[in-house]
Scaffold this active site. Structure first.
Site, PDB file in Angstrom:
ATOM      1  N   CYS A 144       2.481  -2.310   4.302  1.00 56.22           N
ATOM      2  CA  CYS A 144       3.774  -1.626   4.181  1.00 56.22           C
ATOM      3  C   CYS A 144       4.300  -1.253   5.560  1.00 56.22           C
ATOM      4  CB  CYS A 144       3.648  -0.336   3.364  1.00 56.22           C
ATOM      5  SG  CYS A 144       3.172  -0.545   1.649  1.00 56.22           S
ATOM      6  N   ASP A 145       5.617  -1.173   5.660  1.00 49.02           N
ATOM      7  CA  ASP A 145       6.231  -0.629   6.872  1.00 49.02           C
ATOM      8  C   ASP A 145       7.589  -0.052   6.514  1.00 49.02           C
ATOM      9  OD1 ASP A 145       5.569  -0.795   9.985  1.00 49.02           O
ATOM     10  OD2 ASP A 145       7.740  -0.817   9.713  1.00 49.02           O
ATOM     11  N   SER A 146       7.944   1.048   7.155  1.00 49.23           N
ATOM     12  CA  SER A 146       9.189   1.746   6.839  1.00 49.23           C
ATOM     13  C   SER A 146      10.097   1.865   8.055  1.00 49.23           C
ATOM     14  CB  SER A 146       8.899   3.156   6.307  1.00 49.23           C
ATOM     15  OG  SER A 146       8.110   3.123   5.139  1.00 49.23           O
TER      16      SER A 146
END
Length: 202
Positions: A75-77
């Site tokens: 995941c990455d935001s």
């Protein structure tokens, strides 16, 4: 579709918030930090940035594990605000300036998700609109002094000290923390993995 039972669940992220989110939902993953160079992804499209970084993380960890039955979640935001794609602020001064711009306004938090089992892979983006409180300069300075804004995309949290500075959201709360549980469940189903089979034994 044939039901798939992974040999293990691996979170390709060092984020304590993502790990806590999965654990609270009944899943206890191993944590393997990808170590990828996030600066190589440059784009004005927040969906591209978040999703490509999630793919990079999941692929790097999956290739390192050499376990075709392992389920890897990357995941990455990033925060989309006024036409910019904002990750973690580089220093306290940047965090202060960013909060002075964001206060009383809204941005869209994008989290890219990538799930891999062997060579099979699914990637998706989740977006949640975040409405920031009209905080004072003193509140901003005190918040930045804690160091928390320097550790997170967009310079804020919803599950930590920054929670008081978020007035409301439109979308999935867990996505703002860094991992959308409903989206991950749906993505797993697309790979033939039943969400409830990943729950750790009581």
């Amino acid at each position: 579709m044939t039901l798939v039972v992974p040999s293990r669940v691996v979170l390709a992220s060092q984020s304590p918030a993502r790990l806590a989110t999965l654990r609270a939902a009944g899943i206890s993953p191993e944590v393997v930090v990808s170590g990828v160079d996030e600066s190589v992804i440059v784009s004005d499209d927040p969906v591209v940035v978040a999703t490509e970084l999630a793919r990079m993380k999941a692929r790097a960890v999956a290739h390192r594990l050499k376990d075709d039955e392992a389920l890897v979640i990357g995941c990455d935001s990033v925060l989309a605000f006024e036409g910019e794609v904002l990750g973690k602020p580089s220093d306290p001064a940047t965090a202060v300036e960013r909060w002075q711009r964001m206060r009383g306004r809204s941005g869209v938090l994008h989290t890219g998700h990538c799930i891999r089992i062997g060579e099979r892979e699914i990637s998706e983006d989740a977006a949640t609109t975040v409405f920031f409180a009209d905080v004072s300069d003193a509140e901003i300075e005190a918040y930045v002094e804690t160091g928390e804004p320097l550790q997170v995309a967009g310079a804020f949290t919803i599950d930590g000290l920054g929670g008081a500075f978020v007035e409301r959201i439109e979308g999935d709360h867990h996505n703002v923390v860094g991992l959308s549980l409903p989206l991950v469940r749906s993505m797993l189903a697309g790979l033939g993995v039943r969400w409830t089979n990943l729950w750790a034994p009581a």
